[in-house]
Design a protein around this motif. Structure first.
Motif, short mmCIF file in Angstrom:
data_model
loop_
_atom_site.label_atom_id
_atom_site.label_comp_id
_atom_site.label_asym_id
_atom_site.label_seq_id
_atom_site.Cartn_x
_atom_site.Cartn_y
_atom_site.Cartn_z
N THR A 27 0.82 -1.21 0.00
CA THR A 27 0.00 0.00 0.00
C THR A 27 0.86 1.26 0.00
N ALA A 28 1.94 1.25 0.76
CA ALA A 28 2.83 2.42 0.81
C ALA A 28 3.45 2.68 -0.57
N VAL A 29 3.85 1.62 -1.24
CA VAL A 29 4.43 1.79 -2.59
C VAL A 29 3.38 2.37 -3.53
N GLU A 44 19.75 5.86 7.91
CA GLU A 44 20.16 7.23 8.25
C GLU A 44 19.20 8.27 7.67
N ASP A 45 18.40 7.88 6.70
CA ASP A 45 17.54 8.82 5.99
C ASP A 45 16.44 9.35 6.93
N PRO A 46 16.44 10.67 7.20
CA PRO A 46 15.44 11.23 8.12
C PRO A 46 14.00 11.06 7.62
N GLU A 47 13.81 11.01 6.31
CA GLU A 47 12.46 10.80 5.77
C GLU A 47 11.90 9.45 6.20
N ILE A 48 12.72 8.43 6.11
CA ILE A 48 12.32 7.07 6.50
C ILE A 48 12.15 7.00 8.01
N LEU A 49 13.10 7.53 8.74
CA LEU A 49 13.05 7.47 10.21
C LEU A 49 11.83 8.20 10.76
N ASN A 50 11.52 9.37 10.21
CA ASN A 50 10.35 10.12 10.69
C ASN A 50 9.05 9.43 10.30
N ALA A 51 9.01 8.82 9.13
CA ALA A 51 7.80 8.10 8.73
C ALA A 51 7.52 6.95 9.70
N ILE A 52 8.57 6.28 10.15
CA ILE A 52 8.42 5.21 11.15
C ILE A 52 7.98 5.82 12.48
N LYS A 53 8.67 6.87 12.89
CA LYS A 53 8.43 7.49 14.20
C LYS A 53 7.00 8.01 14.35
N TYR A 54 6.42 8.54 13.27
CA TYR A 54 5.10 9.18 13.37
C TYR A 54 3.98 8.37 12.73
N HIS A 55 4.21 7.09 12.45
CA HIS A 55 3.18 6.32 11.74
C HIS A 55 1.95 6.03 12.60
N VAL A 73 3.12 6.59 4.67
CA VAL A 73 3.30 5.42 5.55
C VAL A 73 2.19 5.34 6.59
N CYS A 74 1.82 6.46 7.16
CA CYS A 74 0.75 6.48 8.16
C CYS A 74 -0.57 6.01 7.53
N LEU A 75 -0.89 6.53 6.36
CA LEU A 75 -2.14 6.14 5.70
C LEU A 75 -2.10 4.69 5.23
N ALA A 76 -0.96 4.25 4.75
CA ALA A 76 -0.82 2.84 4.34
C ALA A 76 -1.08 1.92 5.52
N ASP A 77 -0.64 2.32 6.71
CA ASP A 77 -0.87 1.52 7.91
C ASP A 77 -2.36 1.44 8.23
N TYR A 78 -3.09 2.52 8.00
CA TYR A 78 -4.54 2.52 8.21
C TYR A 78 -5.29 1.64 7.22
N ILE A 79 -4.89 1.69 5.95
CA ILE A 79 -5.76 1.14 4.89
C ILE A 79 -5.25 -0.12 4.21
N GLU A 80 -4.15 -0.69 4.67
CA GLU A 80 -3.64 -1.90 4.00
C GLU A 80 -4.77 -2.93 3.89
N LEU A 99 -6.17 10.67 5.75
CA LEU A 99 -5.59 10.72 7.09
C LEU A 99 -6.53 11.36 8.10
N ILE A 100 -7.20 12.43 7.70
CA ILE A 100 -8.16 13.07 8.62
C ILE A 100 -9.22 12.05 9.03
N ALA A 101 -9.75 11.31 8.06
CA ALA A 101 -10.75 10.29 8.37
C ALA A 101 -10.16 9.20 9.27
N GLY A 102 -8.92 8.82 9.03
CA GLY A 102 -8.26 7.83 9.88
C GLY A 102 -8.08 8.33 11.30
#
Length: 192
Positions: free
Chosen positions: A30-32, A100-111, A125-132, A155-158
């Protein structure tokens, strides 16, 4: 040294029950798809998705020790333990898997919580986690439909779904989720 995709999959899948790994695979796919649709980097999105629940099944005491011993957000300790794995997971992704990539690390941190100023990768990533595809909760099909048109609306709906559930159970709501929701609404208003 950063792990290859295959090494990540092998290591992460061994740390969780089969059902959770099935969920992770759904988040990966879903994230892809969301990344390709909305212009995020699909390779980074998949990498974040592989790692998003890496610490989910760690013992609570182990997660608490990581939070306390590594200058992670101590505020988390006052909220539901289900939130802890996201920040711990981002730490582990860096420490144990060489991310090391902050984009990846933050997506994990705030999912699980979202945040004010969510990046495109955070949203994906957050939305993919909701709707997989394996997710099945009241309103998930509506969230999926909204995600076809807007990351923000999905995301708002999630977040609305999560907040409503917590309110109905008289549970404490992590403020960052409310802030993230409000920020997404402001973004949509600013763009309309």
């Amino acid at each position: 040294m950063e792990f290859s995709r295959e090494e990540l999959i092998k290591s992460v899948s061994e740390q969780m029950p089969a059902m959770r790994w099935q969920h992770t695979q759904g988040v990966m796919v879903t994230a892809v798809k969301l990344a390709e649709k909305y212009g995020a980097d699909p390779v980074k999105a998949e990498r974040a998705a592989i790692l998003h629940d890496v610490a989910k099944y760690w013992p609570v005491k182990q997660m608490e020790a990581v939070i306390r011993d590594n200058d992670l957000s101590k505020d988390l300790l006052f909220y539901d333990k289900a939130l802890w794995h996201a920040e711990v997971g981002a730490f582990v992704a860096k420490r144990d898997y060489g991310v090391e990539d902050p984009e990846i690390l933050n997506a994990i941190k705030y999912h699980t919580s979202g945040r004010i100023g969510m990046t495109l990768m955070d949203k994906v990533v957050c939305l993919a986690d909701y709707i997989e595809p394996g997710r099945d909760f009241p309103g998930v099909n509506n969230i999926r439909e909204l995600a076809n048109h807007s990351l923000e609306e999905g995301l708002i709906a999630g977040f609305d779904s999560t907040i409503s559930l917590l309110v109905s159970r008289r549970q404490i709501i992590f403020p960052l989720t409310v802030f993230a929701r409000n920020d997404l609404i402001k973004q949509l208003e600013a763009n309309s």
